[in-house]
Design a protein around this motif. Structure first.
Motif, PDB file in Angstrom:
ATOM      1  N   CYS A  31       0.793  -1.230   0.000  1.00 31.11           N
ATOM      2  CA  CYS A  31       0.000   0.000   0.000  1.00 31.11           C
ATOM      3  C   CYS A  31       0.826   1.281   0.000  1.00 31.11           C
ATOM      4  O   CYS A  31       0.279   2.368  -0.158  1.00 31.11           O
ATOM      5  N   ARG A  32       2.138   1.172   0.128  1.00 31.87           N
ATOM      6  CA  ARG A  32       2.967   2.382   0.199  1.00 31.87           C
ATOM      7  C   ARG A  32       2.834   3.241  -1.059  1.00 31.87           C
ATOM      8  O   ARG A  32       3.051   4.445  -1.010  1.00 31.87           O
ATOM      9  N   ASP A  33       2.455   2.631  -2.183  1.00 31.72           N
ATOM     10  CA  ASP A  33       2.311   3.367  -3.432  1.00 31.72           C
ATOM     11  C   ASP A  33       0.850   3.579  -3.818  1.00 31.72           C
ATOM     12  O   ASP A  33       0.543   3.904  -4.962  1.00 31.72           O
ATOM     13  N   VAL A  34      -0.061   3.358  -2.858  1.00 31.41           N
ATOM     14  CA  VAL A  34      -1.498   3.499  -3.109  1.00 31.41           C
ATOM     15  C   VAL A  34      -2.013   4.698  -2.323  1.00 31.41           C
ATOM     16  O   VAL A  34      -1.560   4.969  -1.218  1.00 31.41           O
ATOM     17  N   ASP A  35      -2.975   5.400  -2.900  1.00 31.19           N
ATOM     18  CA  ASP A  35      -3.596   6.536  -2.219  1.00 31.19           C
ATOM     19  C   ASP A  35      -4.188   6.053  -0.887  1.00 31.19           C
ATOM     20  O   ASP A  35      -5.020   5.155  -0.864  1.00 31.19           O
ATOM     21  N   PRO A  36      -3.780   6.630   0.240  1.00 31.03           N
ATOM     22  CA  PRO A  36      -4.278   6.194   1.550  1.00 31.03           C
ATOM     23  C   PRO A  36      -5.800   6.264   1.690  1.00 31.03           C
ATOM     24  O   PRO A  36      -6.392   5.512   2.464  1.00 31.03           O
ATOM     25  N   GLU A  37      -6.424   7.138   0.934  1.00 32.39           N
ATOM     26  CA  GLU A  37      -7.885   7.273   0.999  1.00 32.39           C
ATOM     27  C   GLU A  37      -8.601   5.969   0.651  1.00 32.39           C
ATOM     28  O   GLU A  37      -9.721   5.730   1.095  1.00 32.39           O
ATOM     29  N   VAL A  38      -7.949   5.109  -0.130  1.00 30.98           N
ATOM     30  CA  VAL A  38      -8.536   3.823  -0.510  1.00 30.98           C
ATOM     31  C   VAL A  38      -8.850   2.998   0.734  1.00 30.98           C
ATOM     32  O   VAL A  38      -9.812   2.237   0.764  1.00 30.98           O
ATOM     33  N   PHE A  39      -8.070   3.157   1.790  1.00 30.79           N
ATOM     34  CA  PHE A  39      -8.202   2.342   2.994  1.00 30.79           C
ATOM     35  C   PHE A  39      -9.149   2.939   4.032  1.00 30.79           C
ATOM     36  O   PHE A  39      -9.337   2.362   5.107  1.00 30.79           O
ATOM     37  N   ARG A  49     -12.181  -3.427  -2.098  1.00 32.42           N
ATOM     38  CA  ARG A  49     -11.047  -2.927  -2.898  1.00 32.42           C
ATOM     39  C   ARG A  49      -9.793  -2.824  -2.035  1.00 32.42           C
ATOM     40  O   ARG A  49      -8.704  -3.252  -2.423  1.00 32.42           O
ATOM     41  N   ALA A  50      -9.955  -2.267  -0.830  1.00 31.20           N
ATOM     42  CA  ALA A  50      -8.810  -2.132   0.076  1.00 31.20           C
ATOM     43  C   ALA A  50      -8.293  -3.508   0.506  1.00 31.20           C
ATOM     44  O   ALA A  50      -7.081  -3.740   0.545  1.00 31.20           O
ATOM     45  N   VAL A  83      -9.229   0.222   6.801  1.00 28.77           N
ATOM     46  CA  VAL A  83      -8.821  -1.149   6.502  1.00 28.77           C
ATOM     47  C   VAL A  83      -7.309  -1.225   6.639  1.00 28.77           C
ATOM     48  O   VAL A  83      -6.584  -0.386   6.119  1.00 28.77           O
ATOM     49  N   ALA A  84      -6.846  -2.243   7.350  1.00 22.83           N
ATOM     50  CA  ALA A  84      -5.405  -2.472   7.513  1.00 22.83           C
ATOM     51  C   ALA A  84      -5.202  -3.943   7.835  1.00 22.83           C
ATOM     52  O   ALA A  84      -6.013  -4.540   8.548  1.00 22.83           O
TER      53      ALA A  84
END
Length: 149
Positions: A12-20, A36-37, A62-63
């Motif tokens: 997730c380091r390269d994914v927009d944090p808003e997705v989570f 999706r997350a 989500v984490a």
């Protein structure tokens, strides 16, 4: 770098944090956002470490492949298991914890016996003190033996 060192290996380091952090509060839209997350988390090599971190540090989103509600359930389950283990295996507790367990147990028994002596029904005593009816029957029997002496 901010955060634990394992985060550098997270997918997730390269994914927009808003997705989570789903914006929809309920319904199909929220389910889609959460899925999706979770899909992103599914292939992450540090998923387990992320989940451990999230259980302690992340109240929302989500984490570790779980949403906040799932993590909350997991936390409750772990805490209940730890409490149950402590009361099922008091011999494995440190001496001071064993002493505390014994003291608490003695207080519960004494309070239960006082409630019985005051005329509280055995069913109510069992519910109030979180013990079985059979345990309450034993408390009552011990009281009648003690008073017969």
């Amino acid at each position: 770098m901010v955060g634990p060192h394992w985060m550098a290996d997270a997918v997730c380091r390269d994914v927009d944090p808003e997705v989570f952090f789903p914006v929809a509060e309920s319904g199909q839209r929220r389910e889609q956002q959460v899925e999706r997350a979770k899909e992103i988390c599914g292939g992450c090599p540090v998923r387990a470490r992320c989940l451990d971190w999230a259980l302690d540090a992340l109240p929302y989103g989500v984490a570790g492949g779980m949403d906040a509600e799932e993590r909350s359930e997991l936390r409750r389950g772990r805490e209940a298991s730890e409490r149950a283990a402590a009361f099922q295996r008091p011999d494995e507790l440190p001496r001071t914890a064993l002493q505390e367990w014994t003291r608490q147990r003695g207080e519960v028994i004494a309070a239960g016996r006082r409630a019985l002596a005051a005329g509280t029904s055995r069913e109510r005593v069992a519910r109030q003190f979180g013990v079985s009816r059979r345990t309450v029957d034993r408390w009552a029997a011990a009281q009648s033996v003690g008073s017969a002496r």
